[in-house]
Write an enzyme that holds these catalytic residues in place. Structure first.
Site, PDB file in Angstrom:
ATOM      1  N   HIS A  12       0.865  -1.189   0.000  1.00 38.12           N
ATOM      2  CA  HIS A  12       0.000   0.000   0.000  1.00 38.12           C
ATOM      3  C   HIS A  12       0.897   1.234   0.000  1.00 38.12           C
ATOM      4  O   HIS A  12       1.650   1.454   0.942  1.00 38.12           O
ATOM      5  CB  HIS A  12      -0.918   0.004   1.220  1.00 38.12           C
ATOM      6  CG  HIS A  12      -1.982  -1.050   1.135  1.00 38.12           C
ATOM      7  ND1 HIS A  12      -2.423  -1.756   2.235  1.00 38.12           N
ATOM      8  CD2 HIS A  12      -2.690  -1.508   0.068  1.00 38.12           C
ATOM      9  CE1 HIS A  12      -3.373  -2.606   1.835  1.00 38.12           C
ATOM     10  NE2 HIS A  12      -3.542  -2.472   0.529  1.00 38.12           N
ATOM     11  N   GLU A  67       1.082  -4.202  11.156  1.00 37.12           N
ATOM     12  CA  GLU A  67       0.578  -2.837  11.003  1.00 37.12           C
ATOM     13  C   GLU A  67       1.397  -1.981  11.963  1.00 37.12           C
ATOM     14  O   GLU A  67       1.209  -2.058  13.176  1.00 37.12           O
ATOM     15  CB  GLU A  67      -0.914  -2.747  11.354  1.00 37.12           C
ATOM     16  CG  GLU A  67      -1.834  -3.533  10.434  1.00 37.12           C
ATOM     17  CD  GLU A  67      -2.057  -2.884   9.064  1.00 37.12           C
ATOM     18  OE1 GLU A  67      -1.545  -1.763   8.835  1.00 37.12           O
ATOM     19  OE2 GLU A  67      -2.718  -3.511   8.224  1.00 37.12           O
ATOM     20  N   HIS A 106       2.927  -3.189   6.830  1.00 41.48           N
ATOM     21  CA  HIS A 106       1.938  -2.150   6.539  1.00 41.48           C
ATOM     22  C   HIS A 106       1.944  -1.118   7.669  1.00 41.48           C
ATOM     23  O   HIS A 106       2.616  -1.279   8.679  1.00 41.48           O
ATOM     24  CB  HIS A 106       0.528  -2.759   6.499  1.00 41.48           C
ATOM     25  CG  HIS A 106       0.244  -3.646   5.332  1.00 41.48           C
ATOM     26  ND1 HIS A 106      -0.677  -3.344   4.374  1.00 41.48           N
ATOM     27  CD2 HIS A 106       0.746  -4.862   4.985  1.00 41.48           C
ATOM     28  CE1 HIS A 106      -0.748  -4.312   3.475  1.00 41.48           C
ATOM     29  NE2 HIS A 106       0.116  -5.253   3.818  1.00 41.48           N
ATOM     30  N   ARG A 130      -3.298   4.613  -2.230  1.00 38.94           N
ATOM     31  CA  ARG A 130      -3.117   3.291  -1.617  1.00 38.94           C
ATOM     32  C   ARG A 130      -2.865   2.187  -2.650  1.00 38.94           C
ATOM     33  O   ARG A 130      -2.078   1.263  -2.417  1.00 38.94           O
ATOM     34  CB  ARG A 130      -4.394   2.962  -0.830  1.00 38.94           C
ATOM     35  CG  ARG A 130      -4.602   1.502  -0.452  1.00 38.94           C
ATOM     36  CD  ARG A 130      -5.983   1.358   0.204  1.00 38.94           C
ATOM     37  NE  ARG A 130      -6.413  -0.003   0.448  1.00 38.94           N
ATOM     38  CZ  ARG A 130      -6.249  -0.651   1.610  1.00 38.94           C
ATOM     39  NH1 ARG A 130      -5.634  -0.067   2.612  1.00 38.94           N
ATOM     40  NH2 ARG A 130      -6.696  -1.879   1.756  1.00 38.94           N
ATOM     41  N   GLU A 145       1.684   3.972   2.882  1.00 44.28           N
ATOM     42  CA  GLU A 145       2.199   3.532   4.180  1.00 44.28           C
ATOM     43  C   GLU A 145       3.732   3.613   4.171  1.00 44.28           C
ATOM     44  O   GLU A 145       4.441   2.617   4.205  1.00 44.28           O
ATOM     45  CB  GLU A 145       1.665   2.114   4.453  1.00 44.28           C
ATOM     46  CG  GLU A 145       0.137   2.094   4.441  1.00 44.28           C
ATOM     47  CD  GLU A 145      -0.508   0.708   4.338  1.00 44.28           C
ATOM     48  OE1 GLU A 145       0.221  -0.300   4.365  1.00 44.28           O
ATOM     49  OE2 GLU A 145      -1.752   0.638   4.240  1.00 44.28           O
TER      50      GLU A 145
END
Ligand SMILES: *[C@@H]1O[C@H](CO)[C@@H](O)[C@H](O)[C@H]1NC(C)=O
Ligand SMILES: *[C@@H]1O[C@H](CO)[C@@H](O)[C@H](O)[C@H]1NC(C)=O
Ligand SMILES: *[C@@H]1O[C@H](CO)[C@@H](O)[C@H](O)[C@H]1NC(C)=O
Ligand SMILES: *[C@@H]1O[C@H](CO)[C@@H](O)[C@H](O)[C@H]1NC(C)=O
Ligand SMILES: *[C@@H]1O[C@H](CO)[C@@H](O)[C@H](O)[C@H]1NC(C)=O
Ligand SMILES: [Zn+2]
Length: 375
Positions: free
Chosen positions: A109, A311, A237, A167, A112
């Site tokens: 993505h 994440e 991410h 994204r 990020e």
């Protein structure tokens, strides 16, 4: 390359970091050169606590594989939709042991940005420390690291030039009226069944079919071809401070769910011990949301035992726009978490069954041999 710059570069290659190399002087000459020539930064002054545009990351990959030729190779993986080359770095020490593989990708993505920053940090840490750090050295006797610093290169560039919060990829749809597929909805894992959209204007557009995108295809075919040897798949991410395990496409638990939770929780503890940052651990459906077609679920489905999505920071204060001032701390704590995962994967793989006893003695032997190679 101008002669002066060439000399500095050569110096950088010959003189190991931190051994009396006059960095400030080199930096000074470098600046002088940069005013007249296209900037070609040396690896010595590369800032791992800054975000870098793709052009600099390409240059970094090429420089790092030239400076550490004995351990790193830059390898072609495929082309993006907009025809840019995708490369992964393979970090590998010579060894007579049959090696297993750890895969890590960053930046599927594009917005990020902390993710590609971490992939670069990870590579730097391994390369700067493998000679002296016995743990990293031990990993490298039995494991090769494959690192893809930016998976979604077209999107990453677009997030620098045009739309910081982009994204998706940049593929064109509906006769050029809308752009981009969510590459993390495009893998062949219960494709587009839940938490994904078939409308190309949506953020979670799953593409026109499973693996319809060239970036997804490049990663899937490569991983598929090596799947017998890949013991761990990590995909980085942001944001949310989560360690996610399969699945996102079903509430069903994967067969080694308990093990994945334990390894993940231990990693979260190691992470917290660094700077006090809290992470949650769980399956995507349980602690984030349902999603189909993710690379993590797909990797688990094809038989890779340890598959995680990280994440990274933060928990919503800055979101995707994590300030550069937090890159270092984020990377340090994430490094601790990743090393913890690798510890467990390593232990489980090499010390949990009887096949291992044999490898130990070969390991000692190759350890000795390799000390000789790198003195
Ligand atoms: C696609 O766009 C072109 C140019 O805008 C137009 O001429 C063509 O009719 C469109 N095709 C379809 C199938 O809509
Ligand atoms: C997706 O996976 C299924 C098996 O689960 C396979 O039959 C199918 O060919 C795969 N599709 C693609 C596009 O790889
Ligand atoms: C896709 O989403 C857009 C924006 O919500 C909407 O205007 C459009 O009608 C949708 N297209 C389809 C085919 O559903
Ligand atoms: C979940 O598990 C049930 C029972 O084993 C099975 O019938 C079902 O197909 C599974 N669902 C998915 C999406 O894998
Ligand atoms: C992130 O913040 C939310 C809301 O403040 C909180 O509920 C959640 O527990 C936090 N998550 C972590 C991992 O700290
Ligand atoms: Zn993401």
């Amino acid at each position: 390359m101008k002669p002066l710059l060439g000399t500095i570069y050569l110096l950088g290659m010959l003189v190991p970091w931190g051994l009396g190399y006059d960095r400030s002087r080199a930096q000074h000459s470098q600046e002088a050169v940069d005013k007249t020539v296209t900037p070609s930064r040396s690896l010595e002054t590369y800032s791992y606590d800054r975000y870098h545009p793709m052009e600099e990351i390409y240059q970094w990959m090429s420089q790092i594989s030239k400076q550490y030729t004995e351990v790193v190779t830059q390898n072609f993986l495929g082309m993006t939709y907009e025809a840019r080359p995708m490369y992964y770095l393979k970090i590998s020490l010579p060894s007579n042991n049959p090696k297993k593989i750890i895969w890590m990708d960053c930046g599927i993505h594009s917005r990020e940005w902390i993710a590609p920053a971490f992939c670069q940090w990870f590579v730097k840490e391994v390369l700067q420390n493998y000679k002296d750090n016995s743990k990293i050295r031990r990993f490298l006797m039995n494991l090769d690291f494959y690192v893809l610093p930016v998976l979604n290169i077209d999107g990453y560039i677009y997030s620098w030039t045009t739309d910081r919060l982009w994204r998706k990829s940049r593929s064109s749809h509906n006769n050029g009226t809308c752009f981009g597929t969510d590459l993390n909805r495009n893998f062949n894992a219960s494709w587009c069944s839940i938490g994904a959209s078939k409308n190309c204007t949506d953020l979670t557009f799953c593409g026109t079919g499973p693996v319809s995108e060239p970036e997804t295809k490049a990663v899937s075919s490569f991983i598929e071809s090596k799947k017998e040897d890949i013991v761990c798949y990590l995909t980085m991410h942001s944001y949310g401070q989560l360690i996610l395990l399969p699945y996102g496409y079903t509430k069903n638990k994967t067969s080694n769910y308990e093990e994945l939770i334990q390894v993940g929780q231990k990693a979260a503890n190691a992470l917290k011990a660094k700077h006090g940052t809290n992470y949650k651990v769980g399956s995507s459906t349980d602690i984030l949301y349902a999603s189909s077609g993710s690379s993590r679920d797909w990797a688990r489905d094809i038989g890779i035992p340890f598959s995680y999505t990280f994440e990274l920071r933060d928990n919503g204060t800055h979101g995707f726009l994590l300030p550069e001032a937090q890159i270092q701390a984020t990377c340090e704590e994430t490094m601790a978490a990743v090393l913890s995962v690798l510890d467990d994967v390593y232990e489980k793989h090499w010390y949990s069954n009887s096949a291992v006893k044999m490898t130990s003695s070969t390991m000692v032997l190759s350890l000795l041999m390799c000390f000789m190679c790198f003195l």
